[in-house]
Design a protein around this motif. Structure first.
Motif, PDB file in Angstrom:
ATOM      1  N   HIS A  72       0.851  -1.186   0.000  1.00 21.87           N
ATOM      2  CA  HIS A  72       0.000   0.000   0.000  1.00 21.87           C
ATOM      3  C   HIS A  72       0.888   1.238   0.000  1.00 21.87           C
ATOM      4  N   ALA A  73       0.249   2.381  -0.145  1.00 21.58           N
ATOM      5  CA  ALA A  73       0.991   3.640  -0.219  1.00 21.58           C
ATOM      6  C   ALA A  73       1.661   3.944   1.115  1.00 21.58           C
ATOM      7  N   ALA A 124     -10.053   3.848   0.627  1.00 19.58           N
ATOM      8  CA  ALA A 124     -11.092   4.257  -0.315  1.00 19.58           C
ATOM      9  C   ALA A 124     -10.791   5.636  -0.907  1.00 19.58           C
ATOM     10  N   LEU A 125     -10.156   6.500  -0.111  1.00 12.66           N
ATOM     11  CA  LEU A 125      -9.822   7.835  -0.608  1.00 12.66           C
ATOM     12  C   LEU A 125      -8.722   7.787  -1.671  1.00 12.66           C
ATOM     13  N   VAL A 126      -7.808   6.834  -1.549  1.00  8.91           N
ATOM     14  CA  VAL A 126      -6.698   6.745  -2.508  1.00  8.91           C
ATOM     15  C   VAL A 126      -6.981   5.733  -3.613  1.00  8.91           C
ATOM     16  N   GLY A 127      -8.177   5.156  -3.608  1.00  2.00           N
ATOM     17  CA  GLY A 127      -8.561   4.251  -4.682  1.00  2.00           C
ATOM     18  C   GLY A 127      -8.249   2.791  -4.425  1.00  2.00           C
ATOM     19  N   ASP A 128      -7.950   2.410  -3.187  1.00  2.00           N
ATOM     20  CA  ASP A 128      -7.678   1.015  -2.859  1.00  2.00           C
ATOM     21  C   ASP A 128      -8.991   0.371  -2.420  1.00  2.00           C
ATOM     22  N   THR A 129      -9.487  -0.575  -3.202  1.00  2.00           N
ATOM     23  CA  THR A 129     -10.774  -1.223  -2.923  1.00  2.00           C
ATOM     24  C   THR A 129     -10.594  -2.665  -2.467  1.00  2.00           C
ATOM     25  N   ALA A 130      -9.448  -2.976  -1.893  1.00  2.00           N
ATOM     26  CA  ALA A 130      -9.198  -4.352  -1.459  1.00  2.00           C
ATOM     27  C   ALA A 130     -10.121  -4.751  -0.316  1.00  2.00           C
ATOM     28  N   ALA A 131     -10.443  -3.794   0.563  1.00  2.00           N
ATOM     29  CA  ALA A 131     -11.310  -4.111   1.694  1.00  2.00           C
ATOM     30  C   ALA A 131     -12.707  -4.492   1.244  1.00  2.00           C
TER      31      ALA A 131
END
Length: 234
Positions: A72-73, A124-131
């Protein structure tokens, strides 16, 4: 922050991260991974307070962001643990001691839920939808369960270490050694005969007076013998 806080916190965070990555992360448990770094930050924040908790949480999260196999970032988990450390420090009682184990355990539950929600929100804010693909409900349940099961074996131990380092045991041991030496020396002075120093002085004076009387008696006796011998000669 004091030097002993920094040293202890850095050591515990590094050990927790190594154990989490090399041991807990390879157990392949369903759902979330037991977060030993989170428990370490919570335990230290409960002892040191909210400001130190925020700094410790940021440093621990940044180290976790940079440690492999992070996917992740960088800075994402640092933000999460910084907020969690600050919030956990606010739960610290004014006396610094919890009356029961329910306080730390409830803090661990809140930290597990809050960190999972905050991590998913930042993702979700940075575009990570893994959750979303894993399932947020399952992550919340497993993260809370694993951290709650692991907390009794880690949180009290870390809090005890933090309190021990905070009270500076080296100074306590030095003061205790001086007090013990004073007790030993005073006992040595009065323990030889069971008398106090004043009584020892009185005893010395009495012995001196007796020795002088004995010498005077001996001198008188010698003079009496000489006088008797002179009378016989006459």
């Amino acid at each position: 922050m004091r030097f002993n806080r920094i040293l202890l916190s850095a050591t515990l965070i590094v050990v927790a991260l190594v154990v989490q990555v090399s041991v807990l992360g390879r157990l392949q448990l369903p759902g979330a991974v037991p977060d030993l770094v989170l428990l370490t930050v919570v335990a230290l924040a409960l002892v040191y307070g909210h400001l130190s908790g925020a700094l410790i949480g940021f440093a621990a999260g940044l180290l976790a962001d940079l440690a492999p196999p992070a996917d992740h970032a960088a800075g994402r988990y640092a933000l999460v643990l910084c907020v969690i450390g600050y919030a956990a420090g606010l739960a610290r009682p004014d006396s610094g001691r919890f009356r029961s184990a329910w306080g730390p355990m409830m803090t661990v539950v809140a930290a597990a839920i809050g960190s999972t929600l905050l991590y998913a929100g930042v993702g979700a804010l940075v575009g990570d939808t893994a959750a979303r693909h894993v399932g947020l409900t399952g992550l919340l349940f497993t993260a809370t369960l694993y951290d709650l099961l692991l907390a009794p074996f880690t949180v009290p131990f870390i809090m005890a270490l933090a309190r021990r380092a905070e009270s500076d045991p080296m100074a306590v041991e030095a003061n205790g050694g001086q007090a013990k030496a004073a007790d030993v020396s005073s006992g040595w002075l009065s323990g030889g005969t069971g008398l106090r120093i004043g009584s020892q002085r009185g005893g010395l004076r009495l012995k001196t007076a007796r020795s002088r009387a004995n010498k005077a008696g001996r001198i008188k006796g010698v003079k009496g013998i000489k006088s008797v011998k002179s009378i016989k000669k006459l």
